[in-house]
Design a protein around this motif. Structure first.
Motif, PDB file in Angstrom:
ATOM      1  N   MET A  90      -0.907  10.655  -8.404  1.00  0.00           N
ATOM      2  CA  MET A  90       0.016   9.731  -9.160  1.00  0.00           C
ATOM      3  C   MET A  90       0.632   9.710 -10.281  1.00  0.00           C
ATOM      4  O   MET A  90       1.867   9.485 -10.584  1.00  0.00           O
ATOM      5  N   TYR A  91      -0.121  10.589 -11.184  1.00  0.00           N
ATOM      6  CA  TYR A  91       0.390  10.607 -12.715  1.00  0.00           C
ATOM      7  C   TYR A  91       1.577  11.755 -12.369  1.00  0.00           C
ATOM      8  O   TYR A  91       2.556  11.562 -13.092  1.00  0.00           O
ATOM      9  N   ARG A  92       1.287  12.757 -11.470  1.00  0.00           N
ATOM     10  CA  ARG A  92       2.329  13.757 -11.389  1.00  0.00           C
ATOM     11  C   ARG A  92       3.739  13.123 -10.803  1.00  0.00           C
ATOM     12  O   ARG A  92       4.802  13.465 -11.210  1.00  0.00           O
ATOM     13  N   ILE A  93       3.566  12.346  -9.881  1.00  0.00           N
ATOM     14  CA  ILE A  93       4.507  11.585  -9.209  1.00  0.00           C
ATOM     15  C   ILE A  93       5.460  10.754 -10.182  1.00  0.00           C
ATOM     16  O   ILE A  93       6.639  11.132 -10.209  1.00  0.00           O
ATOM     17  N   THR A  94       4.960   9.940 -11.094  1.00  0.00           N
ATOM     18  CA  THR A  94       5.290   9.145 -11.859  1.00  0.00           C
ATOM     19  C   THR A  94       6.113  10.212 -12.873  1.00  0.00           C
ATOM     20  O   THR A  94       7.192   9.631 -13.397  1.00  0.00           O
ATOM     21  N   SER A  95       5.445  11.179 -13.216  1.00  0.00           N
ATOM     22  CA  SER A  95       6.130  12.036 -14.513  1.00  0.00           C
ATOM     23  C   SER A  95       7.305  12.769 -13.749  1.00  0.00           C
ATOM     24  O   SER A  95       8.153  12.898 -14.471  1.00  0.00           O
ATOM     25  N   GLU A  96       7.638  13.214 -12.593  1.00  0.00           N
ATOM     26  CA  GLU A  96       8.447  13.790 -11.804  1.00  0.00           C
ATOM     27  C   GLU A  96       9.624  12.762 -11.449  1.00  0.00           C
ATOM     28  O   GLU A  96      10.969  13.094 -11.680  1.00  0.00           O
ATOM     29  N   SER A  97       9.244  11.609 -10.882  1.00  0.00           N
ATOM     30  CA  SER A  97      10.335  10.647 -10.481  1.00  0.00           C
ATOM     31  C   SER A  97      10.278   9.263 -10.878  1.00  0.00           C
ATOM     32  O   SER A  97      11.034   8.409 -10.395  1.00  0.00           O
ATOM     33  N   GLY A  98       9.379   9.030 -12.054  1.00  0.00           N
ATOM     34  CA  GLY A  98       9.070   7.758 -12.332  1.00  0.00           C
ATOM     35  C   GLY A  98       8.495   6.713 -11.458  1.00  0.00           C
ATOM     36  O   GLY A  98       8.098   7.255 -10.494  1.00  0.00           O
ATOM     37  N   PHE A  99       8.251   5.617 -11.883  1.00  0.00           N
ATOM     38  CA  PHE A  99       7.526   4.502 -10.980  1.00  0.00           C
ATOM     39  C   PHE A  99       8.271   4.553  -9.839  1.00  0.00           C
ATOM     40  O   PHE A  99       7.410   4.252  -8.643  1.00  0.00           O
ATOM     41  N   ARG A 100       9.331   4.570  -9.416  1.00  0.00           N
ATOM     42  CA  ARG A 100      10.205   4.261  -8.293  1.00  0.00           C
ATOM     43  C   ARG A 100       9.521   5.447  -7.170  1.00  0.00           C
ATOM     44  O   ARG A 100       9.450   5.225  -5.916  1.00  0.00           O
ATOM     45  N   GLY A 101       9.040   6.686  -7.822  1.00  0.00           N
ATOM     46  CA  GLY A 101       8.606   7.649  -6.773  1.00  0.00           C
ATOM     47  C   GLY A 101       7.314   7.109  -6.113  1.00  0.00           C
ATOM     48  O   GLY A 101       7.291   7.992  -5.130  1.00  0.00           O
ATOM     49  N   THR A 137       0.895  -1.204   0.017  1.00  0.00           N
ATOM     50  CA  THR A 137      -0.018  -0.027  -0.064  1.00  0.00           C
ATOM     51  C   THR A 137       0.647   1.143  -0.116  1.00  0.00           C
ATOM     52  O   THR A 137       0.295   2.371   0.316  1.00  0.00           O
ATOM     53  N   LEU A 138       2.141   1.242  -0.314  1.00  0.00           N
ATOM     54  CA  LEU A 138       3.116   2.426   0.037  1.00  0.00           C
ATOM     55  C   LEU A 138       2.645   3.371  -1.096  1.00  0.00           C
ATOM     56  O   LEU A 138       2.929   4.561  -0.881  1.00  0.00           O
ATOM     57  N   PRO A 139       2.222   3.080  -2.453  1.00  0.00           N
ATOM     58  CA  PRO A 139       2.017   4.314  -3.414  1.00  0.00           C
ATOM     59  C   PRO A 139       0.808   5.020  -2.970  1.00  0.00           C
ATOM     60  O   PRO A 139       0.931   6.129  -3.136  1.00  0.00           O
ATOM     61  N   PHE A 140      -0.130   4.418  -2.176  1.00  0.00           N
ATOM     62  CA  PHE A 140      -1.163   5.356  -1.668  1.00  0.00           C
ATOM     63  C   PHE A 140      -0.826   6.171  -0.358  1.00  0.00           C
ATOM     64  O   PHE A 140      -1.386   7.274  -0.259  1.00  0.00           O
ATOM     65  N   ASP A 141       0.281   5.694   0.295  1.00  0.00           N
ATOM     66  CA  ASP A 141       0.738   6.323   1.511  1.00  0.00           C
ATOM     67  C   ASP A 141       1.539   7.499   0.898  1.00  0.00           C
ATOM     68  O   ASP A 141       1.695   8.635   1.198  1.00  0.00           O
ATOM     69  N   VAL A 142       2.251   7.402  -0.232  1.00  0.00           N
ATOM     70  CA  VAL A 142       3.036   8.605  -1.012  1.00  0.00           C
ATOM     71  C   VAL A 142       2.016   9.419  -1.336  1.00  0.00           C
ATOM     72  O   VAL A 142       2.232  10.814  -1.253  1.00  0.00           O
ATOM     73  N   VAL A 143       0.868   9.026  -1.968  1.00  0.00           N
ATOM     74  CA  VAL A 143      -0.155  10.040  -2.726  1.00  0.00           C
ATOM     75  C   VAL A 143      -0.836  10.630  -1.318  1.00  0.00           C
ATOM     76  O   VAL A 143      -0.866  12.219  -1.482  1.00  0.00           O
ATOM     77  N   LYS A 144      -1.057   9.968  -0.306  1.00  0.00           N
ATOM     78  CA  LYS A 144      -1.783  10.705   0.815  1.00  0.00           C
ATOM     79  C   LYS A 144      -0.791  11.905   1.496  1.00  0.00           C
ATOM     80  O   LYS A 144      -1.285  12.967   1.681  1.00  0.00           O
ATOM     81  N   THR A 145       0.416  11.295   1.491  1.00  0.00           N
ATOM     82  CA  THR A 145       1.489  12.505   2.066  1.00  0.00           C
ATOM     83  C   THR A 145       1.481  13.761   1.289  1.00  0.00           C
ATOM     84  O   THR A 145       1.535  14.752   1.704  1.00  0.00           O
ATOM     85  N   ARG A 146       1.478  13.364  -0.263  1.00  0.00           N
ATOM     86  CA  ARG A 146       1.648  14.714  -1.245  1.00  0.00           C
ATOM     87  C   ARG A 146       0.417  15.527  -1.026  1.00  0.00           C
ATOM     88  O   ARG A 146       0.555  16.709  -1.082  1.00  0.00           O
TER      89      ARG A 146
END
Length: 336
Positions: free
Chosen positions: A283-294, A249-258
């Motif tokens: 999520m799209y903005r994060i992947t655009s800025e940092s790639g899938f690893r973001g 669930t980490l991707p959703f935690d990253v989105v929530k923090t952002r």
């Protein structure tokens, strides 16, 4: 093995007491980790006025907004630390050991009621479902997801109110006026801003956590030939299941923090710019800025906090329930 879903051995009030004790112990043990993490973050990239950072002790997230280069709460000006161990030593030496728990009060205000609601609802739902299903694990999965959905929905307005009070000094009259204005403009649903990303992260986390916890606990009991799970079995099962759920669930935690930090900065700076806060667009903005690893940024710090938090919480909760079961059984025997 004794049937784990027997609800007659413990009352809801006793479940609330056991879960509250677990929340208290978890906060006491894990809060210093986040205090040190935030101080190290501030050292490498100092927080400026209007900048937000998320404080999390493994149980609850807290949005902290810096005012005049400092926070209104537990954040202090950074020192010069060479690493995590050095930060621990210097903070204790220069500021006293109590500084490691400087974020504890706001954590407990939200964590104890939220945890009590969540764990009590989970146990009550699981007890109901377990008699209708052949699988304890599936009953736990459904109960965990439902309990988290309910507790997150109930707590969400309180979290929004707390965030507004942190973002700038507000009297209770001003806060009431602010909430009334928001409700008048956007309706009652405005009190549940941020609910979506929270649910997307926490509901799958809870479902996976309880499913894997029950599975791991059963397997360990069979492996070590135990009729009842011991404290160490509960601790290990909680740590492993929490770690697995945290990774997924980490991707959703990253989105929530952002989303939390963006919304907080907009409120503090009164910036008219309106960035989209849709979960999928973030999520799209994060992947655009940092790639899938973001989407998996901060995995190690999250595991370092979540694994011990889950282990301490569940083992303390199970120990508390065992204590009350034993107490209730002794009282029943005395009445016979």
């Amino acid at each position: 093995m004794k049937e784990q879903g027997d609800p007659t051995n413990i009352t809801p009030v006793q479940q609330i007491m056991a879960s509250s004790a677990g929340a208290l112990l978890t906060s006491l043990f894990v809060t210093p980790l986040d205090v040190v993490k935030i101080r190290l973050q501030a050292q490498s990239k100092p927080f400026t006025k209007g900048k937000c950072f998320v404080y999390c002790n493994g149980l609850m997230d807290h949005l902290c907004v810096c005012v005049n280069g400092n926070s209104r709460a537990w954040y202090k000006a950074p020192g010069r630390f060479s690493g995590t161990a050095d930060a621990f030593v210097q903070i204790v030496r220069n500021e006293g050991i109590r500084s490691l728990w400087s974020g504890l009060p706001p954590t407990l205000v939200m964590a104890i009621p939220a945890t009590a609601i969540y764990f009590t609802c989970y146990d009550q739902l699981r007890d109901l479902l377990i008699h209708r299903m052949s699988s304890v694990e599936i009953a736990s999965l459904i109960a965990g997801a439902t309990a988290r959905l309910g507790s997150a929905t109930l707590i969400s307005p309180l979290e929004l109110i707390r965030t507004k009070m942190q973002s700038r000094p507000l009297s209770y009259r001003e806060l009431t006026a602010c909430i009334q204005s928001s409700v008048a403009k956007e309706g009652w649903l405005s009190l549940w801003k941020g609910w979506g990303p929270t649910v997307l992260r926490d509901v799958p986390f809870s479902a996976m956590y309880w499913y894997n916890y029950e599975l791991g606990r059963k397997w360990l009991c069979q492996r070590y030939n135990k009729a009842e799970p011991t404290f160490s079995i509960c601790f290990a099962s909680g740590a492993v299941s929490g770690s697995v759920a945290a990774v997924v669930t980490l991707p959703f935690d990253v989105v929530k923090t952002r989303r939390q930090t963006e919304m907080g900065e907009l409120e503090v700076l009164y910036d008219p710019k309106k960035n989209s806060t849709s979960t999928w667009k973030i999520m799209y903005r994060i992947t655009s800025e940092s790639g899938f690893r973001g989407l998996f940024a901060g995995l190690s710090p999250r595991l370092i906090k979540v694994a011990p938090a889950c282990a301490i919480m569940i083992s303390t909760y199970e120990f508390g329930k065992s204590f009350f079961r034993k107490l209730n059984n002794e009282q029943q025997l005395k009445t016979l």
